[in-house]
Design a protein around this motif. Structure first.
Motif, short mmCIF file in Angstrom:
data_model
loop_
_atom_site.label_atom_id
_atom_site.label_comp_id
_atom_site.label_asym_id
_atom_site.label_seq_id
_atom_site.Cartn_x
_atom_site.Cartn_y
_atom_site.Cartn_z
N PRO A 43 0.82 -1.21 0.00
CA PRO A 43 0.00 0.00 0.00
C PRO A 43 0.86 1.27 0.00
O PRO A 43 1.91 1.30 0.59
N THR A 44 0.37 2.28 -0.67
CA THR A 44 1.01 3.59 -0.67
C THR A 44 -0.08 4.65 -0.62
O THR A 44 -1.19 4.43 -1.13
N LYS A 45 0.21 5.76 -0.01
CA LYS A 45 -0.79 6.83 0.08
C LYS A 45 -0.82 7.71 -1.16
O LYS A 45 -1.83 8.34 -1.46
N SER A 46 0.31 7.73 -1.88
CA SER A 46 0.40 8.61 -3.04
C SER A 46 1.49 8.13 -3.97
O SER A 46 2.53 7.63 -3.52
N ILE A 47 1.27 8.29 -5.26
CA ILE A 47 2.30 7.94 -6.23
C ILE A 47 3.55 8.79 -6.04
O ILE A 47 4.66 8.37 -6.37
N LYS A 48 3.37 9.98 -5.48
CA LYS A 48 4.53 10.85 -5.23
C LYS A 48 5.49 10.27 -4.20
O LYS A 48 6.64 10.68 -4.12
N ASP A 49 5.01 9.31 -3.40
CA ASP A 49 5.87 8.69 -2.39
C ASP A 49 6.76 7.61 -2.99
O ASP A 49 7.60 7.04 -2.28
N ILE A 50 6.57 7.30 -4.27
CA ILE A 50 7.36 6.26 -4.94
C ILE A 50 8.54 6.90 -5.64
O ILE A 50 8.38 7.77 -6.50
N ASP A 51 9.73 6.49 -5.27
CA ASP A 51 10.95 7.07 -5.83
C ASP A 51 11.03 6.83 -7.33
O ASP A 51 10.89 5.70 -7.80
N GLY A 52 11.24 7.90 -8.08
CA GLY A 52 11.43 7.79 -9.52
C GLY A 52 10.22 7.31 -10.28
O GLY A 52 10.36 6.71 -11.36
N ALA A 53 9.03 7.59 -9.76
CA ALA A 53 7.81 7.06 -10.38
C ALA A 53 7.72 7.40 -11.86
O ALA A 53 7.28 6.58 -12.67
#
Length: 263
Positions: A123-133
């Protein structure tokens, strides 16, 4: 949607965004064709007609009419998604593909690999929390590897049809919704019109005859919407809006909600 340029703009100043955005612009040598103003939906005149029925079935099962995504459901159907991704990546698009096939292919490629990205980090709250999305070259196409930013900025935006901004989805609440059907060459013009009208007339924008508080997408990608036919943002919006904004009305932009678009 959005995506590589937008995430940098949120974190940095606009000037820095302009300096750094080139990192997500590469098309890795993939073909692009300019969309004609009289685009018609057709499967003719293309060396390849891609079958997107697997993606269509997954979208109808796991995406609501409002565009919210059941990521838990996608996880249960991971093998089906993986098979579709492998199928897409096995193609090597060329100039003998029609503009309709290229549009449908790259929009579906972007959206399907965005869902894959979320599942890989769920789970993630936001795609922005994924490095290098948007910057990692994590999307294989033939013998090349593309980033999501490369698909958007290096391919789709260069096809010169601003409606693509309402077709690609960046897994966030303020993005145009993920359409719960696959894009196809046989319906592409009608589908692009549909998602553009739906987004412009949705609560993602606050529009009246004398008010234009609109999505930041119109700010971040302003030059894509301004053409000889639509010389201002208001002109572009009025082309699709049921409520017409008076010329000269000041345009302001809404804050972007990057929370995950999950059900």
């Amino acid at each position: 949607m959005k995506r590589f340029l937008i995430c940098i703009a949120v974190a940095l100043s606009l000037q820095s965004c302009n300096l750094l955005s080139a990192a997500g612009l590469s098309n890795a040598g993939q073909p692009t064709k300019e969309v004609p103003t009289d685009l018609t939906s057709t499967t003719a005149n293309s060396a390849v007609n891609v079958d997107h029925s697997e993606w269509n079935a997954l979208l109808k099962t796991h995406v609501s009419n409002s565009g919210l995504v059941n990521y838990e459901g996608f996880k249960k159907d991971r093998s089906k998604l993986d098979a579709y991704l492998q199928k897409l990546s096995g193609y090597n698009p060329g100039n003998d593909w029609s503009v309709q096939e290229l549009l449908a292919y790259y929009i579906n490629l972007y959206n399907a690999y965005t869902v894959d990205l979320i599942l890989n980090n769920y789970p993630t709250k936001s795609i922005k929390d994924i490095d290098g999305a948007w910057t990692k070259a994590s999307v294989p196409v033939g013998s090349r590897n593309l980033s999501l930013g490369g698909i958007e900025n290096g391919i789709l935006r260069k096809m010169n049809d601003a409606r693509i901004h309402f077709a690609i989805n960046c897994a966030s609440i303020s993005c145009p919704k993920l359409l719960n059907e696959a894009y196809t060459a046989g319906k592409i013009n009608e589908q692009l019109d549909k998602v553009t009208r739906e987004f412009i007339n949705s609560d993602k924008n606050d529009i009246s005859a004398t008010n234009a508080k609109v999505s930041s997408i119109f700010d971040w990608y302003k030059k894509d919407f301004i053409t000889t036919e639509t010389p201002t943002i208001i002109d572009y919006i009025n082309k699709y809006s049921t409520t017409k904004i008076k010329a000269g009305t000041p345009v302001t932009y809404k804050d972007y909600n990057w929370s995950l678009n999950k059900q």
